[in-house]
Write a protein that holds these residues in place. Structure first.
Motif, PDB file in Angstrom:
ATOM      1  N   TYR A   7      19.506  41.385 -30.875  1.00  0.00           N
ATOM      2  CA  TYR A   7      19.225  42.544 -31.726  1.00  0.00           C
ATOM      3  C   TYR A   7      19.279  43.815 -30.887  1.00  0.00           C
ATOM      4  O   TYR A   7      18.950  43.804 -29.711  1.00  0.00           O
ATOM      5  CB  TYR A   7      17.833  42.435 -32.354  1.00  0.00           C
TER       6      TYR A   7
ATOM      7  N   LEU B  67      14.039  50.686 -35.815  1.00  0.00           N
ATOM      8  CA  LEU B  67      14.798  49.689 -36.567  1.00  0.00           C
ATOM      9  C   LEU B  67      15.417  48.701 -35.588  1.00  0.00           C
ATOM     10  O   LEU B  67      15.977  49.099 -34.568  1.00  0.00           O
ATOM     11  CB  LEU B  67      15.906  50.382 -37.364  1.00  0.00           C
TER      12      LEU B  67
ATOM     13  N   SER C 279      18.237  45.680 -35.521  1.00  0.00           N
ATOM     14  CA  SER C 279      19.345  45.123 -36.296  1.00  0.00           C
ATOM     15  C   SER C 279      20.120  44.128 -35.447  1.00  0.00           C
ATOM     16  O   SER C 279      20.279  44.329 -34.237  1.00  0.00           O
ATOM     17  CB  SER C 279      20.295  46.235 -36.736  1.00  0.00           C
TER      18      SER C 279
ATOM     19  N   TRP D  82      25.934  40.221 -37.186  1.00  0.00           N
ATOM     20  CA  TRP D  82      25.292  39.777 -38.428  1.00  0.00           C
ATOM     21  C   TRP D  82      25.670  38.332 -38.730  1.00  0.00           C
ATOM     22  O   TRP D  82      26.835  37.965 -38.667  1.00  0.00           O
ATOM     23  CB  TRP D  82      25.699  40.674 -39.593  1.00  0.00           C
TER      24      TRP D  82
ATOM     25  N   CYS E 115      18.866  39.550 -40.869  1.00  0.00           N
ATOM     26  CA  CYS E 115      18.046  40.585 -41.483  1.00  0.00           C
ATOM     27  C   CYS E 115      17.754  41.691 -40.470  1.00  0.00           C
ATOM     28  O   CYS E 115      17.884  41.499 -39.264  1.00  0.00           O
ATOM     29  CB  CYS E 115      16.757  40.018 -42.063  1.00  0.00           C
ATOM     30  N   HIS E 116      17.417  42.846 -41.012  1.00  0.00           N
ATOM     31  CA  HIS E 116      16.968  43.993 -40.220  1.00  0.00           C
ATOM     32  C   HIS E 116      15.448  43.996 -40.243  1.00  0.00           C
ATOM     33  O   HIS E 116      14.834  43.518 -41.196  1.00  0.00           O
ATOM     34  CB  HIS E 116      17.450  45.311 -40.845  1.00  0.00           C
TER      35      HIS E 116
ATOM     36  N   LEU F  53      21.962  48.651 -44.256  1.00  0.00           N
ATOM     37  CA  LEU F  53      20.666  49.120 -43.771  1.00  0.00           C
ATOM     38  C   LEU F  53      19.768  49.479 -44.950  1.00  0.00           C
ATOM     39  O   LEU F  53      20.251  49.958 -45.980  1.00  0.00           O
ATOM     40  CB  LEU F  53      20.846  50.336 -42.862  1.00  0.00           C
TER      41      LEU F  53
END
Length: 136
Positions: A66, A83, A85, A89, A95-96, A113
């Motif tokens: 992340y 945040l 992220s 992905w 998930c964020h 987002l």
């Protein structure tokens, strides 16, 4: 052997994603604690960069697949927002995660987002995260 790999690979990848996500949640909780310590010492919350330079948690290079982004370019005495992220992905995570000065880790399972946020942070993302904090 190839057939066994096909059977077990999805489970292995899911376990890795879950492990990454648990690690990121714990990292965000540690970041919130370090933010409170920094604010006690300096009267303001810090950016990710300032935390690292102050020998607190260092997430500048990412953690467990992340990357971490300050949503507030200049945190103040009342508010910070970070945040997390996934770098890839689906592979690293699905998930964020968002943490703000209220200490709550929020999870968002869509690739886009949350709340219309865009990176790098803009005034719009700052307004959105401020409203989110006011709601809690």
């Amino acid at each position: 052997v190839a057939i066994l790999g096909i059977i077990f690979l999805p489970g292995i990848l899911a376990a890795k994603r879950n492990s990454n996500q648990r690690s990121v949640i714990n990292t965000l909780r540690k970041l919130a604690i370090d933010q409170e310590i920094f604010r006690t010492d300096n009267t303001l919350f810090a950016t990710i960069e300032k935390l690292a330079l102050d020998n607190k948690i260092d997430v500048r290079a990412g953690v467990s697949g992340y990357f971490f982004t300050d949503l507030i370019k200049s945190p103040d005495a009342d508010f910070f927002a970070v945040l997390a992220s996934p770098k890839n992905w689906g592979k690293d995570g699905d998930c964020h995660y968002l943490i703000t000065s209220d200490g709550i880790v929020r999870e968002y399972r869509k690739m886009e987002l949350p709340f219309g946020l865009i990176l790098p942070p803009t005034q719009n993302s700052i307004n959105i995260t401020n409203k989110l904090n006011e709601a809690h």
